[in-house]
Scaffold this motif. Structure first.
Motif, PDB file in Angstrom:
ATOM      1  N   MET A  65       0.829  -1.195   0.000  1.00 22.54           N
ATOM      2  CA  MET A  65       0.000   0.000   0.000  1.00 22.54           C
ATOM      3  C   MET A  65       0.870   1.254   0.000  1.00 22.54           C
ATOM      4  SD  MET A  65      -3.153  -1.044   0.064  1.00 22.54           S
ATOM      5  CE  MET A  65      -3.923  -2.657   0.258  1.00 22.54           C
ATOM      6  N   THR A  66       0.341   2.318  -0.556  1.00 20.85           N
ATOM      7  CA  THR A  66       0.982   3.613  -0.422  1.00 20.85           C
ATOM      8  C   THR A  66       0.808   4.079   1.019  1.00 20.85           C
ATOM      9  OG1 THR A  66      -0.983   4.919  -0.929  1.00 20.85           O
ATOM     10  CG2 THR A  66       0.337   4.144  -2.804  1.00 20.85           C
ATOM     11  N   SER A  67       1.456   5.155   1.382  1.00 16.07           N
ATOM     12  CA  SER A  67       1.359   5.623   2.767  1.00 16.07           C
ATOM     13  C   SER A  67      -0.027   6.141   3.121  1.00 16.07           C
ATOM     14  CB  SER A  67       2.404   6.713   3.036  1.00 16.07           C
ATOM     15  OG  SER A  67       2.190   7.840   2.206  1.00 16.07           O
ATOM     16  N   GLU A  68      -0.875   6.384   2.119  1.00 17.90           N
ATOM     17  CA  GLU A  68      -2.250   6.788   2.420  1.00 17.90           C
ATOM     18  C   GLU A  68      -3.198   5.596   2.465  1.00 17.90           C
ATOM     19  OE1 GLU A  68      -4.612   8.839  -0.764  1.00 17.90           O
ATOM     20  OE2 GLU A  68      -2.663   8.845  -1.785  1.00 17.90           O
ATOM     21  N   GLY A  69      -2.671   4.387   2.140  1.00 18.05           N
ATOM     22  CA  GLY A  69      -3.471   3.187   2.280  1.00 18.05           C
ATOM     23  C   GLY A  69      -4.172   2.703   1.035  1.00 18.05           C
ATOM     24  N   LEU A  70      -3.663   3.062  -0.139  1.00 17.78           N
ATOM     25  CA  LEU A  70      -4.223   2.599  -1.407  1.00 17.78           C
ATOM     26  C   LEU A  70      -3.187   1.710  -2.107  1.00 17.78           C
ATOM     27  CD1 LEU A  70      -5.953   5.872  -2.622  1.00 17.78           C
ATOM     28  CD2 LEU A  70      -6.967   3.946  -1.385  1.00 17.78           C
ATOM     29  N   PRO A  71      -3.636   0.771  -2.954  1.00 18.07           N
ATOM     30  CA  PRO A  71      -2.708  -0.214  -3.516  1.00 18.07           C
ATOM     31  C   PRO A  71      -1.602   0.388  -4.382  1.00 18.07           C
ATOM     32  CG  PRO A  71      -4.991  -0.920  -3.793  1.00 18.07           C
ATOM     33  CD  PRO A  71      -5.037   0.513  -3.344  1.00 18.07           C
ATOM     34  N   VAL A  72      -0.388  -0.051  -4.116  1.00 19.51           N
ATOM     35  CA  VAL A  72       0.744   0.344  -4.948  1.00 19.51           C
ATOM     36  C   VAL A  72       0.534  -0.140  -6.380  1.00 19.51           C
ATOM     37  CG1 VAL A  72       3.203  -0.068  -5.373  1.00 19.51           C
ATOM     38  CG2 VAL A  72       2.412   0.521  -3.072  1.00 19.51           C
ATOM     39  N   LEU A  73      -0.075  -1.318  -6.542  1.00 24.75           N
ATOM     40  CA  LEU A  73      -0.301  -1.852  -7.882  1.00 24.75           C
ATOM     41  C   LEU A  73      -1.128  -0.894  -8.723  1.00 24.75           C
ATOM     42  CD1 LEU A  73       0.127  -4.317  -9.762  1.00 24.75           C
ATOM     43  CD2 LEU A  73      -2.104  -5.141  -8.978  1.00 24.75           C
ATOM     44  N   ASP A  74      -2.133  -0.276  -8.127  1.00 29.88           N
ATOM     45  CA  ASP A  74      -2.957   0.679  -8.854  1.00 29.88           C
ATOM     46  C   ASP A  74      -2.130   1.883  -9.287  1.00 29.88           C
ATOM     47  OD1 ASP A  74      -5.704   1.439  -9.742  1.00 29.88           O
ATOM     48  OD2 ASP A  74      -5.388   3.111  -8.367  1.00 29.88           O
ATOM     49  N   ALA A  75      -1.198   2.302  -8.443  1.00 27.25           N
ATOM     50  CA  ALA A  75      -0.318   3.413  -8.802  1.00 27.25           C
ATOM     51  C   ALA A  75       0.610   3.022  -9.943  1.00 27.25           C
ATOM     52  CB  ALA A  75       0.490   3.858  -7.586  1.00 27.25           C
ATOM     53  N   ILE A  76       1.035   1.769  -9.970  1.00 27.62           N
ATOM     54  CA  ILE A  76       1.890   1.296 -11.065  1.00 27.62           C
ATOM     55  C   ILE A  76       1.130   1.372 -12.387  1.00 27.62           C
ATOM     56  CG2 ILE A  76       3.045  -0.725 -12.045  1.00 27.62           C
ATOM     57  CD1 ILE A  76       3.717  -1.582  -9.161  1.00 27.62           C
ATOM     58  N   TYR A  77      -0.100   0.879 -12.385  1.00 25.44           N
ATOM     59  CA  TYR A  77      -0.875   0.885 -13.623  1.00 25.44           C
ATOM     60  C   TYR A  77      -1.235   2.294 -14.074  1.00 25.44           C
ATOM     61  CZ  TYR A  77      -1.355  -4.172 -13.943  1.00 25.44           C
ATOM     62  OH  TYR A  77      -1.096  -5.506 -14.106  1.00 25.44           O
ATOM     63  N   THR A  78      -1.666   3.135 -13.146  1.00 27.38           N
ATOM     64  CA  THR A  78      -2.018   4.497 -13.540  1.00 27.38           C
ATOM     65  C   THR A  78      -0.788   5.276 -13.983  1.00 27.38           C
ATOM     66  OG1 THR A  78      -3.874   4.483 -11.989  1.00 27.38           O
ATOM     67  CG2 THR A  78      -3.152   6.625 -12.796  1.00 27.38           C
ATOM     68  N   GLY A  79       0.314   5.090 -13.275  1.00 30.00           N
ATOM     69  CA  GLY A  79       1.536   5.806 -13.631  1.00 30.00           C
ATOM     70  C   GLY A  79       2.078   5.421 -14.990  1.00 30.00           C
ATOM     71  N   THR A  80       1.976   4.140 -15.336  1.00 35.07           N
ATOM     72  CA  THR A  80       2.525   3.699 -16.616  1.00 35.07           C
ATOM     73  C   THR A  80       1.538   3.861 -17.766  1.00 35.07           C
ATOM     74  OG1 THR A  80       1.860   1.407 -16.119  1.00 35.07           O
ATOM     75  CG2 THR A  80       4.128   2.049 -15.587  1.00 35.07           C
ATOM     76  N   ALA A  81       0.257   3.621 -17.489  1.00 31.72           N
ATOM     77  CA  ALA A  81      -0.724   3.608 -18.576  1.00 31.72           C
ATOM     78  C   ALA A  81      -1.328   4.968 -18.871  1.00 31.72           C
ATOM     79  CB  ALA A  81      -1.851   2.627 -18.251  1.00 31.72           C
TER      80      ALA A  81
END
Length: 345
Positions: A65-81
C-alpha cells in the motif's frame, strides 16, 4: 494504430506538457499515491521494464500500500498507462500520448510474458479515452471527442478480454474491466458479475469499491438511495478486514458540503473509519482530510486533537481552501480542552 493516433491532433491543440516530474506547478502538494504514480511513470520513461515487472510482482505478493493506504499496484498501472496524478488536462498533447503508447509497446516486446505490461497496454486506452473526452460537462464534448472516447474504451475492453486467461490472476485486470464497464454504462447485472468475481478474489483491493461507488451514485447510473445501499453493503462485506475504513473512504470519495446534513453519511461511523485509517496509515494527507470532515460534522470533541497533531502545517488542498482551514482552526481553538476526546494518532 497509426491512423488512429493521427486523429488525436484533430481534437487536441498542442499544449505544453505538464512538467510534473520537475514540479512545474510549484508549491502544489501531491498526495502519496500521486507521488507513487510519478515514480512508476519515470521507470517507464527510462525504459526500466524489468524494474516495473518486479515492482508489480512484489505489490501483488505483499499487498503493498501507499502511505495513504491505497494499492501500490494501482499506482503502477495508472503511472505507466495514463496521466500521472490523473492530470489529463495538463497532459493533452498528441506527442504525450503517442510517446506513452510507444513505451508501453516496447515494454510488452521486452517482457512478452509480463501480464503487467499487457494490462498496462490495455489500460492505456482507458486513460487515453478519458483524455480525449476531457473533464468538462457532457454538453462541452464534441461529437468527434465522443467518437474517440467510445472507440478507445472499446479497444481497452477488447485488449483486456484477449488476456483474460492470465489477467484474471491480477487485480489490475479486474480494476480496468470495471472502469470499462463504468465508461460504457454496462447493465447492472453485467457490472455486478465482474464486481462480484473481483471482490471475491481480491477482497481488499479498494479501487474496485471506488469504481462501484461511482457506478451506483447519482452522478453516474444510480441514485442517492442506491449509493447509500451500496456503501452499506460494501462496508459490511469488508468489515472483518477493513472495519469502517471503507465506509469512510467511499463517503470521502463522493463527499459534498451537505453530506452530513442530508443523511448521506453518519459521522460517528465515518469518524470511526477515519480513526482506523489514520492509525493504519498515519500519513499527513489522511490526517488533514480527517480534520476537514470532522469540521464539516461540527465534531468539537475530535477536531482540536487533529489540529494539534497537524501542528500548524496543513495540506491546504485537503481542506479545499486556506479560508476553510482557518475557520476550522478557529473553531478548534475555541473548544474547552476538557471537552476534547483523549485520542492518539
Amino acid at each position: 494504430m497509426e491512423s488512429f493516433m493521427k486523429r488525436i491532433a484533430t481534437v487536441l491543440i498542442a499544449v505544453v506538457l505538464s512538467l510534473i516530474f520537475q514540479s512545474s506547478r510549484a508549491g502544489e502538494y501531491l498526495k502519496p499515491t500521486f507521488v507513487e504514480q510519478k515514480k512508476y511513470e519515470q521507470l517507464l520513461l527510462e525504459k526500466k521494464f524489468g524494474e516495473l515487472d518486479k515492482a508489480a510482482r512484489e505489490a501483488i505478493r505483499q499487498n503493498l500500500m501507499t502511505s495513504e493506504g491505497l494499492p501500490v499496484l494501482d499506482a503502477i498501472y495508472t503511472g505507466t498507462a495514463g496521466c500521472v496524478a490523473r492530470q489529463c488536462q495538463y497532459h493533452g498533447s498528441a506527442d504525450y500520448w503517442i510517446n506513452k503508447k510507444k513505451l508501453l509497446v516496447a515494454w510488452k516486446a521486452h517482457s512478452p510474458k509480463s501480464i503487467t505490461a499487457k494490462i498496462a497496454n490495455a489500460m492505456y486506452f482507458l486513460e487515453f479515452g478519458w483524455g480525449m473526452r476531457g473533464a468538462g460537462h457532457a454538453s462541452s464534448v464534441t461529437d468527434e471527442q465522443w467518437q474517440l472516447f467510445h472507440e478507445s474504451i472499446e479497444k481497452a475492453k477488447l485488449e483486456l478480454l484477449a488476456v483474460r486467461s492470465v489477467g484474471a490472476n491480477d487485480p489490475g485486470w479486474y480494476s480496468a474491466m470495471l472502469l470499462v464497464a463504468l465508461a460504457q454504462g454496462w447493465e447492472s447485472s453485467d457490472f455486478d458479475k465482474v464486481y462480484s468475481e473481483a471482490t471475491t478474489k481480491f477482497p481488499t483491493y479498494i479501487p474496485f469499491y471506488f469504481t462501484a461507488a461511482n457506478y451506483h451514485s447519482e452522478r453516474w447510473y444510480g441514485s442517492r438511495a442506491e449509493f447509500d445501499l451500496y456503501v452499506q453493503r460494501a462496508a459490511q462485506q469488508t468489515n472483518q478486514r477493513l472495519g469502517d475504513s471503507l465506509y469512510a473512504r467511499l463517503n470521502w470519495l463522493l463527499s459534498s458540503n451537505s453530506m452530513f446534513a442530508n443523511g448521506q453519511a453518519e459521522w460517528p461511523r465515518m469518524r470511526k473509519g477515519f480513526e482506523r485509517i489514520v492509525r493504519d496509515y498515519p500519513d499527513a494527507w489522511n490526517l488533514n482530510n480527517f480534520g476537514k470532515f470532522a469540521c464539516m460534522a461540527g465534531d468539537a470533541r475530535i477536531l482540536p486533537a487533529i489540529m494539534k497533531k497537524i501542528g500548524g502545517a496543513p495540506i491546504i488542498s485537503a481542506w479545499n481552501s486556506q479560508r476553510y482551514y482557518e475557520s476550522c482552526l478557529a473553531f478548534a481553538d475555541g473548544v474547552d480542552p476538557d471537552f476534547v476526546d483523549n485520542v492518539s494518532f
